[in-house]
Design a protein around this motif. Sequence first.
Motif, PDB file in Angstrom:
ATOM      1  N   ALA A 178       0.835  -1.199   0.000  1.00 15.62           N
ATOM      2  CA  ALA A 178       0.000   0.000   0.000  1.00 15.62           C
ATOM      3  C   ALA A 178       0.870   1.251   0.000  1.00 15.62           C
ATOM      4  CB  ALA A 178      -0.928   0.003   1.219  1.00 15.62           C
ATOM      5  N   GLU A 179       1.915   1.241   0.825  1.00 12.39           N
ATOM      6  CA  GLU A 179       2.855   2.369   0.866  1.00 12.39           C
ATOM      7  C   GLU A 179       3.484   2.583  -0.512  1.00 12.39           C
ATOM      8  OE1 GLU A 179       4.146   4.822   2.622  1.00 12.39           O
ATOM      9  OE2 GLU A 179       5.946   5.137   1.406  1.00 12.39           O
ATOM     10  N   ALA A 180       3.972   1.504  -1.118  1.00 15.44           N
ATOM     11  CA  ALA A 180       4.684   1.641  -2.397  1.00 15.44           C
ATOM     12  C   ALA A 180       3.768   2.197  -3.489  1.00 15.44           C
ATOM     13  CB  ALA A 180       5.253   0.289  -2.824  1.00 15.44           C
ATOM     14  N   LEU A 181       2.552   1.657  -3.580  1.00 11.29           N
ATOM     15  CA  LEU A 181       1.651   2.082  -4.662  1.00 11.29           C
ATOM     16  C   LEU A 181       1.089   3.476  -4.396  1.00 11.29           C
ATOM     17  CD1 LEU A 181      -0.088  -1.340  -5.345  1.00 11.29           C
ATOM     18  CD2 LEU A 181       1.640  -0.200  -6.744  1.00 11.29           C
ATOM     19  N   ALA A 182       0.717   3.740  -3.156  1.00  6.69           N
ATOM     20  CA  ALA A 182       0.191   5.071  -2.840  1.00  6.69           C
ATOM     21  C   ALA A 182       1.277   6.129  -2.993  1.00  6.69           C
ATOM     22  CB  ALA A 182      -0.381   5.094  -1.422  1.00  6.69           C
ATOM     23  N   ARG A 183       2.533   5.753  -2.663  1.00  8.18           N
ATOM     24  CA  ARG A 183       3.635   6.717  -2.805  1.00  8.18           C
ATOM     25  C   ARG A 183       3.804   7.089  -4.269  1.00  8.18           C
ATOM     26  NH1 ARG A 183       5.478   9.666   1.154  1.00  8.18           N
ATOM     27  NH2 ARG A 183       5.204   7.797   2.400  1.00  8.18           N
ATOM     28  N   SER A 184       3.748   6.100  -5.167  1.00  5.16           N
ATOM     29  CA  SER A 184       3.948   6.421  -6.584  1.00  5.16           C
ATOM     30  C   SER A 184       2.799   7.279  -7.099  1.00  5.16           C
ATOM     31  CB  SER A 184       4.128   5.149  -7.418  1.00  5.16           C
ATOM     32  OG  SER A 184       2.947   4.387  -7.431  1.00  5.16           O
ATOM     33  N   LEU A 185       1.584   7.015  -6.644  1.00  7.47           N
ATOM     34  CA  LEU A 185       0.464   7.873  -7.052  1.00  7.47           C
ATOM     35  C   LEU A 185       0.646   9.287  -6.500  1.00  7.47           C
ATOM     36  CD1 LEU A 185      -2.726   5.631  -6.686  1.00  7.47           C
ATOM     37  CD2 LEU A 185      -1.657   6.443  -8.794  1.00  7.47           C
ATOM     38  N   THR A 186       1.074   9.382  -5.238  1.00 11.62           N
ATOM     39  CA  THR A 186       1.259  10.696  -4.626  1.00 11.62           C
ATOM     40  C   THR A 186       2.271  11.524  -5.407  1.00 11.62           C
ATOM     41  OG1 THR A 186       0.685   9.872  -2.440  1.00 11.62           O
ATOM     42  CG2 THR A 186       2.002  11.881  -2.516  1.00 11.62           C
ATOM     43  N   ILE A 187       3.364  10.869  -5.799  1.00 11.26           N
ATOM     44  CA  ILE A 187       4.397  11.590  -6.553  1.00 11.26           C
ATOM     45  C   ILE A 187       3.820  12.090  -7.872  1.00 11.26           C
ATOM     46  CG2 ILE A 187       6.605  11.286  -7.769  1.00 11.26           C
ATOM     47  CD1 ILE A 187       7.377   9.355  -5.418  1.00 11.26           C
ATOM     48  N   THR A 188       3.072  11.225  -8.580  1.00 13.16           N
ATOM     49  CA  THR A 188       2.479  11.644  -9.853  1.00 13.16           C
ATOM     50  C   THR A 188       1.396  12.705  -9.639  1.00 13.16           C
ATOM     51  OG1 THR A 188       2.926   9.452 -10.723  1.00 13.16           O
ATOM     52  CG2 THR A 188       1.393  10.802 -11.973  1.00 13.16           C
ATOM     53  N   MET A 189       0.759  12.666  -8.500  1.00 16.80           N
ATOM     54  CA  MET A 189      -0.268  13.663  -8.194  1.00 16.80           C
ATOM     55  C   MET A 189       0.358  15.005  -7.792  1.00 16.80           C
ATOM     56  SD  MET A 189      -3.099  11.343  -6.148  1.00 16.80           S
ATOM     57  CE  MET A 189      -4.476  10.551  -7.045  1.00 16.80           C
ATOM     58  N   GLY A 190       1.675  15.107  -7.859  1.00 17.18           N
ATOM     59  CA  GLY A 190       2.323  16.373  -7.543  1.00 17.18           C
ATOM     60  C   GLY A 190       2.861  16.421  -6.122  1.00 17.18           C
ATOM     61  N   CYS A 191       3.126  15.248  -5.542  1.00 18.86           N
ATOM     62  CA  CYS A 191       3.768  15.142  -4.221  1.00 18.86           C
ATOM     63  C   CYS A 191       2.886  15.579  -3.062  1.00 18.86           C
ATOM     64  CB  CYS A 191       5.098  15.881  -4.180  1.00 18.86           C
ATOM     65  SG  CYS A 191       6.372  14.972  -5.052  1.00 18.86           S
ATOM     66  N   ALA A 192       1.589  15.684  -3.273  1.00 18.69           N
ATOM     67  CA  ALA A 192       0.688  15.943  -2.144  1.00 18.69           C
ATOM     68  C   ALA A 192      -0.662  15.339  -2.473  1.00 18.69           C
ATOM     69  CB  ALA A 192       0.546  17.428  -1.874  1.00 18.69           C
ATOM     70  N   ALA A 193      -1.156  14.481  -1.608  1.00 15.50           N
ATOM     71  CA  ALA A 193      -2.440  13.826  -1.847  1.00 15.50           C
ATOM     72  C   ALA A 193      -3.169  13.656  -0.519  1.00 15.50           C
ATOM     73  CB  ALA A 193      -2.231  12.472  -2.513  1.00 15.50           C
ATOM     74  N   ILE A 194      -4.463  13.475  -0.620  1.00 17.13           N
ATOM     75  CA  ILE A 194      -5.291  13.207   0.557  1.00 17.13           C
ATOM     76  C   ILE A 194      -5.617  11.721   0.551  1.00 17.13           C
ATOM     77  CG2 ILE A 194      -7.543  13.615   1.622  1.00 17.13           C
ATOM     78  CD1 ILE A 194      -7.375  16.404   0.113  1.00 17.13           C
TER      79      ILE A 194
END
Lengths: 375, 375
Positions: A178-194
């Motif tokens: 979960a950490e790995a996949l959410a981290r990659s999405l967060t980075i693509t989302m511009g390094c900040a996500a909810i």
Amino acid sequence: MTGVITDRLTTIGADDLEALARGAAVLGTGGGGDPYIGRLLAAQALREHGPVRLVHPADLPDGAVVFPVAMMGAPTVMVEKTPSTERIGAAVAALAEFLGVTPTHIACIEAGGVNSTFPLVAAAQLGLPVVDGDGMGRAFPELQMVLPTLSGIPCTPMSIADEKGNIGVLNTVDNHAAEALARSLTITMGCAAIISNYVMSGAQARESLVPGTLSLCTRIGRRLDRVRAEHGDAVAAVADELGGRVLHAGKVSDVARRTLTGFARGTAIISGTAPMADPASRSAAGDLTLEFQNEHLMAVRHGIVEVTTPDLIVVLDTDTGEPVTTEALRFGHRVTVVAAPTDERWHSPGGIALVGPRYFGYDTDPVRFDARERP
Amino acid sequence: MTGVITDRLTTIGADDLEALARGAAVLGTGGGGDPYIGRLLAAQALREHGPVRLVHPADLPDGAVVFPVAMMGAPTVMVEKTPSTERIGAAVAALAEFLGVTPTHIACIEAGGVNSTFPLVAAAQLGLPVVDGDGMGRAFPELQMVLPTLSGIPCTPMSIADEKGNIGVLNTVDNHAAEALARSLTITMGCAAIISNYVMSGAQARESLVPGTLSLCTRIGRRLDRVRAEHGDAVAAVADELGGRVLHAGKVSDVARRTLTGFARGTAIISGTAPMADPASRSAAGDLTLEFQNEHLMAVRHGIVEVTTPDLIVVLDTDTGEPVTTEALRFGHRVTVVAAPTDERWHSPGGIALVGPRYFGYDTDPVRFDARERP
């Protein structure tokens, strides 16, 4: 932290936020994101919707449906790109729909830093109470680093939303994935996500959360105010609240930082100052070296490891007792380092595997804050 | 492609796969992934579950619920880490549950390469027919590069699954965001993932898909077999099936590759050979330079752009007519380059914005395959 919570809060209003955010920065142990951003967002929401009710985990009904909410990403980005609070509701709604449940409570997954105040926005918007507790009792950088992981509570299904309107729901085989996949999405989302994750029952929350941490943060913040108004020893007051001790006082003489795989890693050297007002409680001699990765993770003196994660290493401004983040450490800054115990569950073998020094790449066994005698 | 499809297939069985995969490699225009992997997986599924029924888009009922299925990732990785086919069902099921619909048909989003055969596995497993058509009529590297985007059909909600058991559902504001977020998940998933997206009705499939491409692939593959058995001109046969023309024949004299942001980019120079068997149909003089990014995107001779994406640039082994991927281009290889028209909708302003040469970073207007006279 301090064991017995004597003065529990029952609500959090806009007026409580300054104290809460200051205490959260203390528990952030140098990381956890800038509580100022969370405080700004929460102040707006609490002024608009009124105070949020706080529910101690012990008072949660078994069948409560607890939705933790957090910000994920680089603290430095959050400062420049303040998250749109509308998207908190979207993140919660997407996960609730996916799970087919209705949340009854909002919770903090992390007490340190921005994520102690950010969930208040969700609670205020959704008209839900917030659990007085969190999943860490401090700050840690990765999603799986929470006590619910030790209780076998899955991080996913989790939702992740950005400010543009994109949203994802992840369902992973374990909390590291979960950490790995959410981290990659967060980075693509511009390094900040909810994000919203670790949805749990009231019974699970009672078992797995650290109780009373929002009250503790607020109490620390208020005591700092009071002590300063009375020209008292702010640093000693913080150490007392945390049940910790002063490890070192001195001036920042060197800071080396590098940004690696999305984390702010580095080393700071605090040169010792002497003599101290209270030599019994402050180590005067030598340099203390702090190793940090977002949070302070290890303190070393004369080549001897004094204390490591998962115990708390808190850097405070020596004069004001104000917490200093790893990003704010500057040459010449007079600081005092306080070491304090963490939630005991972090010292279990599973806890050490998740957040012990070796996980972060330091070749040492964990050292508890009180394992060494004072000089 | 060829306009009128004269010999439509009504089923695809294990025996059809070799021809289908070979034709898919032709439409892959150098990219699209190794059809061999898709063929292996499909052969296993078709032998286990029996042949899959093919339904031409024109025969789809309006209310059909069409689920495209594809592999996303680096073709080189797919070869080493063959995807677990169990996860196809999981990807389809997760999306069906999220949407609250039941799929009636499986479709290909890409005719070129691995994604012409891979969906057959899903269809065989789920006992559903496959649409004889696809979303590109060729291969392109990014999720938004499909004709359904031009019809306003959203890529999301989409599902994405890896072989470990992790799964995500994305809902994005546009199809470019779907590409960006799904790409980052794919990379974290180990550069190979199973996706289902662009769920559409039968009416939408009729409007937005390129009809008959699975039949076309199979026909190309079979004709290649037949021509070779008869010692005929295999290259001319392929050009005929595609409605294209031979642009150049020669030897690969230079190949420069670099892997950039997950794509195989590069340049190949094909030195001209002369005299040719049929000088009227083959340009003999000079070098042809091919620019590729996974797929062949531009052919340049004497500094003049001869043909660009979205038209098809197909590199064939001169002797056998066998398609050559950009990865398999080797010094000294005798190849013939065929240019052929793409689906006319790609030449609309919206189509050129999505897949024209400028999108790929080439500073040129699109040039159609027949825009220049033969020398």
